[in-house]
Design a protein around this motif. Structure first.
Motif, PDB file in Angstrom:
ATOM      1  N   TRP A  23      -2.943   1.428   0.086  1.00 47.32           N
ATOM      2  CA  TRP A  23      -2.457   0.878   1.356  1.00 47.32           C
ATOM      3  C   TRP A  23      -1.386  -0.151   1.011  1.00 47.32           C
ATOM      4  CZ3 TRP A  23      -3.473   2.506   6.155  1.00 47.32           C
ATOM      5  CH2 TRP A  23      -3.167   1.678   7.235  1.00 47.32           C
ATOM      6  N   PRO A  24      -0.195  -0.076   1.617  1.00 52.59           N
ATOM      7  CA  PRO A  24       0.939  -0.868   1.143  1.00 52.59           C
ATOM      8  C   PRO A  24       0.985  -2.329   1.588  1.00 52.59           C
ATOM      9  CG  PRO A  24       1.616   0.492   2.985  1.00 52.59           C
ATOM     10  CD  PRO A  24       0.180   0.852   2.683  1.00 52.59           C
ATOM     11  N   THR A  25       0.156  -2.709   2.567  1.00 48.27           N
ATOM     12  CA  THR A  25       0.305  -4.053   3.123  1.00 48.27           C
ATOM     13  C   THR A  25      -0.966  -4.885   2.992  1.00 48.27           C
ATOM     14  OG1 THR A  25      -0.316  -3.247   5.324  1.00 48.27           O
ATOM     15  CG2 THR A  25       2.044  -3.307   4.800  1.00 48.27           C
ATOM     16  N   ILE A  26      -0.791  -6.175   3.174  1.00 48.61           N
ATOM     17  CA  ILE A  26      -1.870  -7.150   3.167  1.00 48.61           C
ATOM     18  C   ILE A  26      -1.777  -7.866   4.504  1.00 48.61           C
ATOM     19  CG2 ILE A  26      -2.638  -9.304   2.057  1.00 48.61           C
ATOM     20  CD1 ILE A  26      -1.325  -8.016  -0.539  1.00 48.61           C
ATOM     21  N   PRO A  27      -2.857  -8.179   5.187  1.00 45.73           N
ATOM     22  CA  PRO A  27      -4.250  -8.181   4.742  1.00 45.73           C
ATOM     23  C   PRO A  27      -4.891  -6.789   4.680  1.00 45.73           C
ATOM     24  CG  PRO A  27      -4.129  -8.784   7.053  1.00 45.73           C
ATOM     25  CD  PRO A  27      -2.712  -8.651   6.568  1.00 45.73           C
ATOM     26  N   GLN A  28      -6.016  -6.772   3.971  1.00 47.90           N
ATOM     27  CA  GLN A  28      -6.843  -5.571   3.875  1.00 47.90           C
ATOM     28  C   GLN A  28      -8.297  -5.977   4.048  1.00 47.90           C
ATOM     29  OE1 GLN A  28      -6.159  -3.261   0.348  1.00 47.90           O
ATOM     30  NE2 GLN A  28      -3.943  -3.239   0.633  1.00 47.90           N
ATOM     31  N   LEU A  29      -9.003  -5.238   4.904  1.00 49.95           N
ATOM     32  CA  LEU A  29     -10.407  -5.530   5.172  1.00 49.95           C
ATOM     33  C   LEU A  29     -11.308  -4.478   4.539  1.00 49.95           C
ATOM     34  CD1 LEU A  29     -12.580  -7.170   6.766  1.00 49.95           C
ATOM     35  CD2 LEU A  29     -12.262  -5.514   8.622  1.00 49.95           C
ATOM     36  N   TYR A  30     -12.343  -4.957   3.856  1.00 48.95           N
ATOM     37  CA  TYR A  30     -13.379  -4.086   3.290  1.00 48.95           C
ATOM     38  C   TYR A  30     -14.708  -4.477   3.894  1.00 48.95           C
ATOM     39  CZ  TYR A  30     -10.090  -2.515  -0.229  1.00 48.95           C
ATOM     40  OH  TYR A  30      -9.008  -1.954  -0.857  1.00 48.95           O
ATOM     41  N   VAL A  31     -15.500  -3.469   4.277  1.00 46.49           N
ATOM     42  CA  VAL A  31     -16.846  -3.699   4.792  1.00 46.49           C
ATOM     43  C   VAL A  31     -17.799  -2.855   3.968  1.00 46.49           C
ATOM     44  CG1 VAL A  31     -18.377  -3.495   6.785  1.00 46.49           C
ATOM     45  CG2 VAL A  31     -15.997  -4.205   7.118  1.00 46.49           C
TER      46      VAL A  31
END
Length: 110
Positions: free
Chosen positions: A69-77
């Motif tokens: 995925w090229p962008t930030i932020p990134q959410l992980y659950v």
């Protein structure tokens, strides 16, 4: 990017139920997208950890490869990549993010 960075990212993701890779910190987000992601998580009342990618260039580059995925932020659950702030916003508005957090046992049903 090094395998060490990948291993470190994998370890952090595995160790935290809800994890936000972001620019800045929840108290001082360094971009509007990170700020929006924090606002959504705070509104949900879910406990989460954050990683400030501005503090670590290896993680900043590595997380983009880790999730593809090229962008930030990134959410992980629970170790699963959910998406960036746009996806979080869409899911939140549709009620899907709340449902996901409830299904994972991270917030109580409201």
């Amino acid at each position: 990017m090094t395998d060490t960075a990948q291993a470190r990212i994998a370890e952090i993701v595995k160790a935290n139920d809800v994890l936000l890779f972001m620019k800045g910190t929840p108290l001082f987000p360094q971009c509007g997208f990170s700020s929006r992601a924090v606002a959504i998580l705070d509104h949900l009342g879910v406990d989460y950890e954050s990683v400030d990618v501005l503090q670590d260039m290896e993680v900043r580059q590595g997380i983009k490869e880790f999730s593809d995925w090229p962008t930030i932020p990134q959410l992980y659950v629970k170790g699963e990549f959910i998406g960036g702030s746009d996806i979080m916003m869409e899911m939140f508005e549709a009620g899907e993010l709340q449902t996901l957090m409830q299904e994972k046992g991270l917030v109580s049903a409201g």
